[in-house]
Motif scaffolding. Structure first.
Motif, PDB file in Angstrom:
ATOM      1  N   SER A  29      -5.714 -10.130 -14.190  1.00 14.04           N
ATOM      2  CA  SER A  29      -6.906  -9.431 -13.680  1.00 14.04           C
ATOM      3  C   SER A  29      -7.575 -10.204 -12.562  1.00 14.04           C
ATOM      4  N   ALA A  30      -7.417 -11.533 -12.556  1.00 11.61           N
ATOM      5  CA  ALA A  30      -7.976 -12.331 -11.461  1.00 11.61           C
ATOM      6  C   ALA A  30      -7.310 -11.943 -10.151  1.00 11.61           C
ATOM      7  N   PHE A  31      -5.982 -11.814 -10.173  1.00 10.47           N
ATOM      8  CA  PHE A  31      -5.239 -11.333  -9.007  1.00 10.47           C
ATOM      9  C   PHE A  31      -5.667  -9.906  -8.659  1.00 10.47           C
ATOM     10  N   TRP A  32      -5.800  -9.060  -9.652  1.00  4.76           N
ATOM     11  CA  TRP A  32      -6.150  -7.649  -9.449  1.00  4.76           C
ATOM     12  C   TRP A  32      -7.524  -7.517  -8.790  1.00  4.76           C
ATOM     13  N   ARG A  33      -8.485  -8.296  -9.264  1.00  7.57           N
ATOM     14  CA  ARG A  33      -9.853  -8.235  -8.713  1.00  7.57           C
ATOM     15  C   ARG A  33      -9.898  -8.742  -7.284  1.00  7.57           C
ATOM     16  N   ARG A  34      -9.186  -9.833  -7.018  1.00  7.43           N
ATOM     17  CA  ARG A  34      -9.319 -10.502  -5.722  1.00  7.43           C
ATOM     18  C   ARG A  34      -8.566  -9.815  -4.599  1.00  7.43           C
ATOM     19  N   LEU A  35      -7.479  -9.127  -4.922  1.00  2.00           N
ATOM     20  CA  LEU A  35      -6.657  -8.544  -3.860  1.00  2.00           C
ATOM     21  C   LEU A  35      -6.565  -7.017  -3.892  1.00  2.00           C
ATOM     22  N   ILE A  36      -6.720  -6.397  -5.052  1.00  2.00           N
ATOM     23  CA  ILE A  36      -6.569  -4.953  -5.160  1.00  2.00           C
ATOM     24  C   ILE A  36      -7.923  -4.255  -5.144  1.00  2.00           C
ATOM     25  N   LEU A  37      -8.811  -4.649  -6.039  1.00  2.00           N
ATOM     26  CA  LEU A  37     -10.131  -3.995  -6.102  1.00  2.00           C
ATOM     27  C   LEU A  37     -11.023  -4.424  -4.944  1.00  2.00           C
ATOM     28  N   GLU A  38     -10.971  -5.684  -4.572  1.00  2.00           N
ATOM     29  CA  GLU A  38     -11.734  -6.220  -3.442  1.00  2.00           C
ATOM     30  C   GLU A  38     -10.886  -7.286  -2.757  1.00  2.00           C
ATOM     31  N   ASN A  39     -11.312  -7.673  -1.559  1.00  2.03           N
ATOM     32  CA  ASN A  39     -10.638  -8.774  -0.879  1.00  2.03           C
ATOM     33  C   ASN A  39     -11.511 -10.026  -0.988  1.00  2.03           C
ATOM     34  N   LYS A  40     -11.242 -10.806  -2.018  1.00  2.09           N
ATOM     35  CA  LYS A  40     -12.032 -12.010  -2.239  1.00  2.09           C
ATOM     36  C   LYS A  40     -11.365 -13.251  -1.663  1.00  2.09           C
ATOM     37  N   LEU A  41     -10.336 -13.028  -0.841  1.00  2.00           N
ATOM     38  CA  LEU A  41      -9.692 -14.144  -0.157  1.00  2.00           C
ATOM     39  C   LEU A  41     -10.096 -14.209   1.307  1.00  2.00           C
ATOM     40  N   ASN A  42     -11.082 -13.424   1.689  1.00  2.00           N
ATOM     41  CA  ASN A  42     -11.582 -13.434   3.064  1.00  2.00           C
ATOM     42  C   ASN A  42     -12.780 -14.378   3.148  1.00  2.00           C
ATOM     43  N   PRO A  43     -12.623 -15.519   3.821  1.00  2.00           N
ATOM     44  CA  PRO A  43     -13.719 -16.493   3.898  1.00  2.00           C
ATOM     45  C   PRO A  43     -14.981 -15.951   4.556  1.00  2.00           C
ATOM     46  N   GLU A  44     -14.855 -14.870   5.325  1.00  2.00           N
ATOM     47  CA  GLU A  44     -16.001 -14.339   6.050  1.00  2.00           C
ATOM     48  C   GLU A  44     -16.809 -13.332   5.228  1.00  2.00           C
ATOM     49  N   GLU A  45     -16.318 -12.970   4.060  1.00  2.65           N
ATOM     50  CA  GLU A  45     -16.998 -11.961   3.251  1.00  2.65           C
ATOM     51  C   GLU A  45     -17.654 -12.587   2.028  1.00  2.65           C
ATOM     52  N   ALA A  46     -18.735 -11.911   1.563  1.00  2.00           N
ATOM     53  CA  ALA A  46     -19.398 -12.367   0.342  1.00  2.00           C
ATOM     54  C   ALA A  46     -18.436 -12.262  -0.830  1.00  2.00           C
ATOM     55  N   GLY A  47     -18.507 -13.211  -1.738  1.00  2.00           N
ATOM     56  CA  GLY A  47     -17.631 -13.214  -2.894  1.00  2.00           C
ATOM     57  C   GLY A  47     -16.332 -13.961  -2.688  1.00  2.00           C
ATOM     58  N   TYR A  48     -16.206 -14.655  -1.548  1.00  2.00           N
ATOM     59  CA  TYR A  48     -14.997 -15.439  -1.272  1.00  2.00           C
ATOM     60  C   TYR A  48     -14.743 -16.399  -2.428  1.00  2.00           C
TER      61      TYR A  48
END
Length: 333
Positions: A26-45
């Motif tokens: 689910s960590a992978f699912w949240r970070r790449l599918i539901l949201e992009n949490k690997l983008n340093p420029e976005e909130a929630g990085y």
């Protein structure tokens, strides 16, 4: 123990395998599918979340500090970590190379425990995730995937490699070890995990004896290297306690002499308008001006500079005041 025993023991732990596997996938699912949490420029990085681990990590603090001080290396580490969590979690749920994936689950849980076991505002959130993940990984390693796993499906289909000794160590089925060895392994592993649980519970929270403490409840800021040179007040702030979901909000800075007279001060409006030249951040979690105050995220460390009026050489007190009413002071010679 024979294959039938392992078939049932693995079947009995199916729910544990599925749920533990989902917590990592689910960590992978949240970070790449539901949201992009690997983008340093976005909130929630995710890199900023990793930065929150820094203040009280156990044993791996130098590694965390090195990564959060180097944004590019941090991104690669977070991307790799996310992909590994996705692969391990998915294959663990499916029961493919179950024992190998259980080692992955144990390792991921152990890393989470050491890095963030101290975090959790209302419960011991990250600590519980870490110790339960470690126990789950060890348990599934011993039981294998059981009846409802791809390992067992491949075995029933008589796939050639499922008869190999290495597959029983990395997949499922009976471990190629003598019963006394298996019994000792279970006992030693269980004792180790219990000891790890009690030690980290005490270390992070005082949960075994003495006074309970929770470093995630109230914000705390450490002030260091404060100086006044050529009418420039400079000091380093490091937010090392408090909740990770919101920052410390500085609303006032005061520089006072021995008699309590204020030589220099900044209110929340002035702090909300600090320039980039006045703030030098060390890590990926950044001290920055907010709408109504200066925001210090958990784990953030920065050097702040202010021009102050001419003054006589003396001993001064620097005071920082948070919106919660908390204040922190240091002496400047």
């Amino acid at each position: 123990m024979n294959n039938q025993t392992y078939l049932y023991s693995g079947m009995f732990t199916t729910a544990l395998r599925w749920v533990a596997g989902w917590t990592y996938f689910s960590a992978f699912w949240r970070r790449l599918i539901l949201e992009n949490k690997l983008n340093p420029e976005e909130a929630g990085y995710i890199g900023e979340k990793f930065n929150h681990f820094l203040p009280h990590a156990l044993g791996i603090k130098p590694i965390i500090e090195n990564l959060v001080s180097n944004p590019e290396s941090l991104w690669w580490a977070m991307a790799s970590f996310t992909i590994i969590e996705g692969i391990v979690g998915l294959l663990f749920m499916l029961g493919l190379f179950t024992r190998l994936m259980s080692i992955g689950v144990f390792s991921l849980a152990f890393g989470i425990l050491l890095g963030s076991g101290w975090l959790g505002t209302t419960c011991l959130d990250e600590w519980q995730i870490g110790v339960l993940g470690a126990a789950s990984g060890f348990t599934i390693f011993m039981s294998g995937g059981g009846k409802y796993s791809l390992d067992e499906y491949l075995t029933r289909k008589n796939i050639s490699f499922t008869t190999k000794k290495w597959f029983r160590f990395l997949g499922s089925g009976n471990l190629p070890l003598k019963d006394p060895t298996i019994s000792k392994t279970i006992l030693i592993g269980s004792v180790f995990i219990l000891a790890l649980t009690l030690f980290t519970n005490q270390y992070f929270h005082g949960g075994v004896y003495g006074k309970l403490h929770n470093l995630s409840v109230r914000p705390h800021v450490t002030i260091s290297d404060a100086s006044i040179i050529n009418n420039t007040l400079s000091f380093t702030v490091f937010r090392d306690e408090g909740a990770d979901v919101y920052g410390s909000f500085l609303i006032e800075i005061k520089l006072k002499d021995k008699q309590g007279k204020i030589l220099f001060e900044q209110n929340q409006v002035q702090l909300s308008k600090l320039t980039k030249e006045q703030i030098k951040n060390d890590y990926v979690a950044k001290v920055k001006p907010g709408k109504h105050s200066l925001i210090l995220p958990l784990g953030a460390k920065a050097r702040l500079k202010f021009q102050i009026p001419e003054h006589e050489k003396a001993v001064y007190t620097l005071e920082l005041i948070d919106i919660s009413g908390e204040s922190w002071t240091t002496i400047i010679q």
